[in-house]
Structure formats: structure tokens, C-alpha cells
Design an enzyme around this catalytic site. Sequence first.
Site, PDB file in Angstrom:
ATOM      1  N   ASN A   1       5.252   6.047   3.737  1.00 36.98           N
ATOM      2  CA  ASN A   1       4.361   6.621   2.134  1.00 36.98           C
ATOM      3  C   ASN A   1       3.926   8.072   2.742  1.00 36.98           C
ATOM      4  O   ASN A   1       3.316   8.735   2.223  1.00 36.98           O
ATOM      5  CB  ASN A   1       2.926   5.896   2.339  1.00 36.98           C
ATOM      6  CG  ASN A   1       2.761   4.871   1.846  1.00 36.98           C
ATOM      7  OD1 ASN A   1       3.617   4.410   1.097  1.00 36.98           O
ATOM      8  ND2 ASN A   1       2.151   3.934   2.256  1.00 36.98           N
TER       9      ASN A   1
ATOM     10  N   ASN B   1       1.184  -1.241  -0.327  1.00 39.40           N
ATOM     11  CA  ASN B   1       0.190  -0.133  -0.373  1.00 39.40           C
ATOM     12  C   ASN B   1       0.891   1.493   0.258  1.00 39.40           C
ATOM     13  O   ASN B   1       1.947   1.709   0.959  1.00 39.40           O
ATOM     14  CB  ASN B   1      -0.854  -0.050   1.305  1.00 39.40           C
ATOM     15  CG  ASN B   1      -0.809   0.412   2.231  1.00 39.40           C
ATOM     16  OD1 ASN B   1      -0.565   2.011   2.581  1.00 39.40           O
ATOM     17  ND2 ASN B   1       0.435   0.094   3.515  1.00 39.40           N
TER      18      ASN B   1
END
Length: 387
Positions: free
Chosen positions: A188, A119
Site C-alpha cells: 500500500n 486493507n
Amino acid sequence: MGRAYSLLFRTVLTRIDPERAHHLAFGAIRAAASVPVVRDAVRAGFAPRFPQLRVRALGRTMPGPFGLAAGFDKNAVGIDGLALLGFDHIEIGTVTGRAQPGNPRRRLFRLVADRALVNRMGFNNDGSAAVAARLARRVSRPGGTVVGVNIGKTKAVPEEEAVADYVTSTERLAAHADYLVVNVSSPNTPGLRALQAVDQLRPLLTAVREAADRTVTGRRVPLLVKIAPDLADEDIDAVADLALELELDGIIATNTTISREGLATPAEEVAAIGAGGLSGAPLTERSLEVLRRLHRRTGGRLTLIGVGGITTAEDAWARIRAGATLIQGYSGFIYQGPAWPRRIHRGLARQLAASPYRTLAEAVGTDTGTPAGPEAGAPAGTKEGAA
């Protein structure tokens, strides 16, 4: 139920974009919790309780050790539905100071051959003000679901203003949290993992602790930090030492990894996916190593939460024996389905019955040579009930 879900996953869910599949499944869980007859049926079928698995951690008594990790319910919209499935605690978030959409789609990918996910969501969430208001509207019930709140840095906030951003979220959310987690380990958000360096982590954790104490009266909100599996061993030791120095309540080990080593998925397919954090079965060994190291370093004086690559009850039992008082899962939920918590509980009950230990607390850290702390891993000196 396990076979039925496996068939559904192979024939239907794998044909749907993972993020869309998540929203559909989560919508069904929330809907089930809103209809009394369905709610009662789901609770009876999915959440049998095993009194022998009861644990005391972070100032709370929980029906078991197994919780849902942050990332599934980012905005605190489905806590009751998730609890119906048998999770013993729910960690919401990651929540940031400001609302943000996250990274562009596609940003969630399955590696089915590895039972893993990649992700790069980018902390998409409604922001700490909206989530705090949502949590405040929840009915407070004695013995209700234990809710942890995981906070991170807003992407648009410069690194030099990161502490203030975390403090803002703390001031809004701490009063509604059974425990609070500082997330400095997602890959991220640019620059976020740099905050794991002790010289940056110390002022951040100190400021969050002070903000929580200033905001919440009548109780001490437990504070934990979540770290990456990619830290070097000496950096893991440094974080453990800092946690003890600052009298944190615990450490969550671990977040997702940026490593792509040892995957069964073809290298060209992995490369085509691109950047992001890898979760699921490939993390099992490294997360277990980090957990063991933390337990040895801290001597059982911190509550450790084991997460990363937990699929089976055997995985969960190994984390407990490696030093975890609590355990969490996420990717396993995607691959195993709604009966997964029930299977983990039943398997843990069998593991405990076959062991020489009377309680899970007695088993914590037993394969590290370091005894558990005074509250099955709580910091030494923490007053019972102070959390």
C-alpha cells in the site's frame, strides 16, 4: 464467549464500517485497561497462563509464542489493554519517519465468506517522533509486555531517500523496542516492495543495524525483516541468505498478499473493493510454504515469526512445526474476538501435550527436517542475553 462474540459480529459489527468498528473495539480495550477493577477481571478471564508454552526468543523469555501482528495498534496507544487479552507480545506500527494520514477512506474491507480482510490503509500513523515519545512514557517493568516496533517508509519520501527515512525512525524508536522490524512488504506504499530486492535491501538493513547500534547502548536490539508472500521462491532464498550474511535476528513471514486467487467471495465484489493487501484465512497455505522454505534455507539459525492466515491452534501448531519460534495474528482477532488468544493458548497446550515434545522449542521446524537453532531459532553465534 466465542458464541456471544460470533453473534455480535454477525448482527452488529458487520453492519458497521470496518475501520469504525476497529476504533470502537480498540477504544473499549483501552478503556478496560484504565480501570483497575475491570483490568483485573479482564486479565483473570482472558489471559490464563500455561507455563509449558513459555518460549525464549530474541533475547527475551515470553509467556507464550502468540503475539499481535503490526497493524492493529499503529501508534502504541493500547499495548497494556491488548496484553490483558493474553497476547504474549505486541508489535506496534507500522511507524514512519513522518506522520501521515494514510490513504483516503474507505480503505478497510471484510471478506466474511473468506474470513479475510482487504486493507489499503497506507501506513496511517502519528510518525516516529510522536510514537517514540509515547513509548518513552510507558512505565518500564521487569517481565513486562514484549513490544516490537515495525517501521516503514514515509509515502512522501522519494525512493532514493528511503534509507535515511528508515534510519530516522530507527534512531527515535530503537531504544524503546524489544525488537525492531523493517517492513518492506506492504503493498500500500508505492515502491515499497521494490526494497525487498537484495541489492536495495542490503544497504537498507545495514544502515538500520548501524543506526540501532549507534543509538542504543548496553544491549543489542534484535532486528528482523518482514517479507511478502508474493515473492518468488528464489527471492525468498535470496532474502534468507542476506539475513544470514548480515547476521539479522530473524524474518517475519508473511505480510499481506496482492493475490485474489481462490476466494469464496464473488469476483465482482472483490473487484469492486479494488487494490489492497489481503489478509486472513486465504494466506494460510502460502505463508506456511514460505515459512518452511525459510527454515530449510537458514537451517534454524534465524528466529522466524509465522503470520498470515492463523485462525486456530492447529494453524499455530503447524507454523511452529514449520519453523516458527513465534507466531502472530491479526485478521483472526477481528473474526474470533477477544477470547481468541485464550483459545489459541489452550489449543497449543493440548497440541503440545499430545506430541512427543516437552517444549515448544523442541517442536520448532520438526516437519521440515531441519533442527531448531541454539535459541529455538536464534542466529548461530548470538550471545545469550545480548539482545
